[in-house]
Design a protein around this motif. Structure first.
Motif, PDB file in Angstrom:
ATOM      1  N   GLU A   1       0.862  -1.212   0.172  1.00  0.00           N
ATOM      2  CA  GLU A   1       0.042  -0.003   0.012  1.00  0.00           C
ATOM      3  C   GLU A   1       0.872   1.442  -0.057  1.00  0.00           C
ATOM      4  N   ASN A   2       1.972   1.338   0.695  1.00  0.00           N
ATOM      5  CA  ASN A   2       2.696   2.404   0.965  1.00  0.00           C
ATOM      6  C   ASN A   2       3.479   2.769  -0.391  1.00  0.00           C
ATOM      7  N   LYS A   3       3.742   1.658  -1.374  1.00  0.00           N
ATOM      8  CA  LYS A   3       4.496   1.851  -2.457  1.00  0.00           C
ATOM      9  C   LYS A   3       3.681   2.845  -3.603  1.00  0.00           C
ATOM     10  N   ILE A   4       2.233   2.551  -3.347  1.00  0.00           N
ATOM     11  CA  ILE A   4       1.363   3.285  -4.288  1.00  0.00           C
ATOM     12  C   ILE A   4       0.987   4.498  -3.427  1.00  0.00           C
ATOM     13  N   LEU A   5       0.690   4.764  -2.213  1.00  0.00           N
ATOM     14  CA  LEU A   5       0.451   5.897  -1.749  1.00  0.00           C
ATOM     15  C   LEU A   5       1.500   6.941  -1.411  1.00  0.00           C
ATOM     16  N   ILE A   6       2.686   6.691  -1.071  1.00  0.00           N
ATOM     17  CA  ILE A   6       3.467   7.834  -0.791  1.00  0.00           C
ATOM     18  C   ILE A   6       3.975   8.777  -1.820  1.00  0.00           C
ATOM     19  N   PRO A   7       4.307   7.959  -3.175  1.00  0.00           N
ATOM     20  CA  PRO A   7       4.589   8.986  -4.169  1.00  0.00           C
ATOM     21  C   PRO A   7       3.331   9.843  -4.351  1.00  0.00           C
ATOM     22  N   THR A   8       2.138   9.379  -4.206  1.00  0.00           N
ATOM     23  CA  THR A   8       1.011  10.338  -4.566  1.00  0.00           C
ATOM     24  C   THR A   8       0.904  11.493  -3.645  1.00  0.00           C
TER      25      THR A   8
ATOM     26  N   SER B   1      -6.202  13.625   3.676  1.00  0.00           N
ATOM     27  CA  SER B   1      -6.718  12.415   4.505  1.00  0.00           C
ATOM     28  C   SER B   1      -6.282  11.261   3.954  1.00  0.00           C
ATOM     29  N   THR B   2      -5.761  10.189   4.674  1.00  0.00           N
ATOM     30  CA  THR B   2      -5.177   8.981   4.057  1.00  0.00           C
ATOM     31  C   THR B   2      -6.033   7.766   4.770  1.00  0.00           C
ATOM     32  N   ASP B   3      -6.900   7.147   3.701  1.00  0.00           N
ATOM     33  CA  ASP B   3      -7.636   6.221   4.007  1.00  0.00           C
ATOM     34  C   ASP B   3      -6.996   4.792   4.036  1.00  0.00           C
ATOM     35  N   THR B   4      -6.871   4.336   5.227  1.00  0.00           N
ATOM     36  CA  THR B   4      -5.993   3.194   5.484  1.00  0.00           C
ATOM     37  C   THR B   4      -6.285   2.427   6.883  1.00  0.00           C
ATOM     38  N   TYR B   5      -6.239   1.173   6.800  1.00  0.00           N
ATOM     39  CA  TYR B   5      -6.376   0.505   8.458  1.00  0.00           C
ATOM     40  C   TYR B   5      -5.038   0.047   8.743  1.00  0.00           C
TER      41      TYR B   5
ATOM     42  N   GLU C   1       1.495   5.904   9.837  1.00  0.00           N
ATOM     43  CA  GLU C   1       2.751   6.437  10.215  1.00  0.00           C
ATOM     44  C   GLU C   1       3.794   7.278   9.015  1.00  0.00           C
ATOM     45  N   GLN C   2       3.633   6.351   7.675  1.00  0.00           N
ATOM     46  CA  GLN C   2       4.424   7.034   6.915  1.00  0.00           C
ATOM     47  C   GLN C   2       3.632   7.852   5.972  1.00  0.00           C
ATOM     48  N   ALA C   3       2.268   7.935   6.263  1.00  0.00           N
ATOM     49  CA  ALA C   3       1.414   8.899   5.332  1.00  0.00           C
ATOM     50  C   ALA C   3       1.539  10.117   6.117  1.00  0.00           C
ATOM     51  N   ILE C   4       1.676  10.289   7.390  1.00  0.00           N
ATOM     52  CA  ILE C   4       1.862  11.559   8.257  1.00  0.00           C
ATOM     53  C   ILE C   4       3.148  12.169   8.058  1.00  0.00           C
ATOM     54  N   LYS C   5       4.347  11.167   8.054  1.00  0.00           N
ATOM     55  CA  LYS C   5       5.590  11.336   7.936  1.00  0.00           C
ATOM     56  C   LYS C   5       5.906  12.361   6.449  1.00  0.00           C
ATOM     57  N   TYR C   6       5.064  12.008   5.575  1.00  0.00           N
ATOM     58  CA  TYR C   6       5.319  12.450   4.162  1.00  0.00           C
ATOM     59  C   TYR C   6       4.060  13.792   3.990  1.00  0.00           C
ATOM     60  N   GLY C   7       3.375  14.154   4.852  1.00  0.00           N
ATOM     61  CA  GLY C   7       2.467  15.248   4.818  1.00  0.00           C
ATOM     62  C   GLY C   7       1.266  15.192   4.732  1.00  0.00           C
ATOM     63  N   ALA C   8       0.619  13.942   4.937  1.00  0.00           N
ATOM     64  CA  ALA C   8      -0.914  13.723   5.119  1.00  0.00           C
ATOM     65  C   ALA C   8      -1.228  14.184   6.631  1.00  0.00           C
ATOM     66  N   ASN C   9      -2.589  14.968   6.479  1.00  0.00           N
ATOM     67  CA  ASN C   9      -2.820  15.743   7.721  1.00  0.00           C
ATOM     68  C   ASN C   9      -3.956  14.811   8.611  1.00  0.00           C
ATOM     69  N   MET C  10      -4.398  13.569   8.050  1.00  0.00           N
ATOM     70  CA  MET C  10      -5.463  12.995   8.714  1.00  0.00           C
ATOM     71  C   MET C  10      -5.517  11.564   8.272  1.00  0.00           C
ATOM     72  N   ILE C  11      -5.949  10.765   9.249  1.00  0.00           N
ATOM     73  CA  ILE C  11      -6.305   9.106   8.890  1.00  0.00           C
ATOM     74  C   ILE C  11      -7.754   8.845   9.306  1.00  0.00           C
ATOM     75  N   ASN C  12      -8.219   8.154   8.161  1.00  0.00           N
ATOM     76  CA  ASN C  12      -9.267   7.745   7.700  1.00  0.00           C
ATOM     77  C   ASN C  12      -9.299   6.148   7.877  1.00  0.00           C
ATOM     78  N   ASP C  13      -9.815   5.713   8.935  1.00  0.00           N
ATOM     79  CA  ASP C  13      -9.862   3.973   9.111  1.00  0.00           C
ATOM     80  C   ASP C  13     -11.073   3.435   9.109  1.00  0.00           C
ATOM     81  N   VAL C  14     -11.316   2.703   7.897  1.00  0.00           N
ATOM     82  CA  VAL C  14     -12.731   1.974   7.831  1.00  0.00           C
ATOM     83  C   VAL C  14     -13.080   0.924   9.072  1.00  0.00           C
ATOM     84  N   SER C  15     -11.812   0.226   9.625  1.00  0.00           N
ATOM     85  CA  SER C  15     -11.712  -0.492  10.701  1.00  0.00           C
ATOM     86  C   SER C  15     -11.906  -0.366  11.804  1.00  0.00           C
ATOM     87  N   ALA C  16     -11.718   1.259  12.252  1.00  0.00           N
ATOM     88  CA  ALA C  16     -11.745   1.556  13.594  1.00  0.00           C
ATOM     89  C   ALA C  16     -10.487   0.597  14.684  1.00  0.00           C
TER      90      ALA C  16
END
Length: 225
Positions: free
Chosen positions: A86-93, A107-111, A117-132
């Protein structure tokens, strides 16, 4: 450059007024960017950088304050990607969007906690977790350390089986109790930057969805947006 708000009132500061989220005067639009080939709605449409940028610019121009980026399909019967794939696709975007749009709120949609962790490190601002936090047991603890807004969504089962036979005695009370339990767990970590999502279509049939929709005001008692 699109003109849009940077969602500043989602900072959860000490003087933050949760009642603002239930005001009819403050509506917030989230634009969804699916960057996987198998997403249920627009899979495969936005895989190249130029198409990604054009779509995000359109959503911002149309009034989106948040761009929710998903690199993992959660449609029914989906087989999960692991966090590294997932990170291989997400982080470059994320890097692409932060470079192109100066003040973009992502916002990064991930569970997966590792992806969060990596999304926030590279600039995302929020986490959206469908699994809570139910798929990755490290997610809630990780979120409490990251201290970014967290969308806590209810889902019965997992994407691969959630629509096999959704069943509730009382869908409203069961989702409400689920939120109470998860909120308490997060608050025990000292975390309260929570946004609640009843999870329409995730482990629910049509009747469940409409019952939740008709009873949304009851969830205000939880005192979270």
């Amino acid at each position: 450059m699109a003109k849009y708000t940077s969602f500043n009132y989602l900072n959860f500061k000490d003087n933050y007024n949760k009642s603002d989220y239930f005001s009819t005067e403050k509506k917030i639009i989230m634009g969804i960017l699916n960057i996987t080939e198998d997403s249920f709605y627009d899979g495969g449409k936005y895989l190249q950088p130029k198409k990604i940028i054009n779509q995000v610019k359109k959503m911002l121009d149309d009034g989106a304050s948040i761009i929710d980026v998903g690199a993992q399909s959660t449609k029914p019967n989906t087989i999960s990607k692991g966090p590294h794939e997932e990170n291989k696709i997400l982080i470059p975007t994320i890097k692409l969007l932060k470079n192109k749009f100066k003040d973009i709120f992502i916002s990064t949609d991930t569970y997966w906690s590792l992806v969060a962790e990596q999304a926030i490190k590279y600039g995302a601002n929020m986490i959206n977790d469908v699994s809570a936090g139910n798929i990755d047991p490290n997610m809630l603890k990780t979120i409490s350390k990251l201290k970014v807004p967290y969308v806590l969504m209810h889902m019965q089962g997992k994407p691969e089986n959630m629509q096999d036979n959704p069943n509730y005695n009382n869908v409203v009370s069961e989702v409400y109790s689920f939120f109470e339990k998860k909120i308490k767990e997060l608050e025990n970590y000292g975390f309260n930057e929570i946004i609640l999502d009843p999870g329409f279509g995730f482990g629910k049939n049509l009747e469940h969805n409409y019952t939740l929709l008709n009873n949304l005001p009851k969830f205000k008692k939880l005192n979270y947006p």
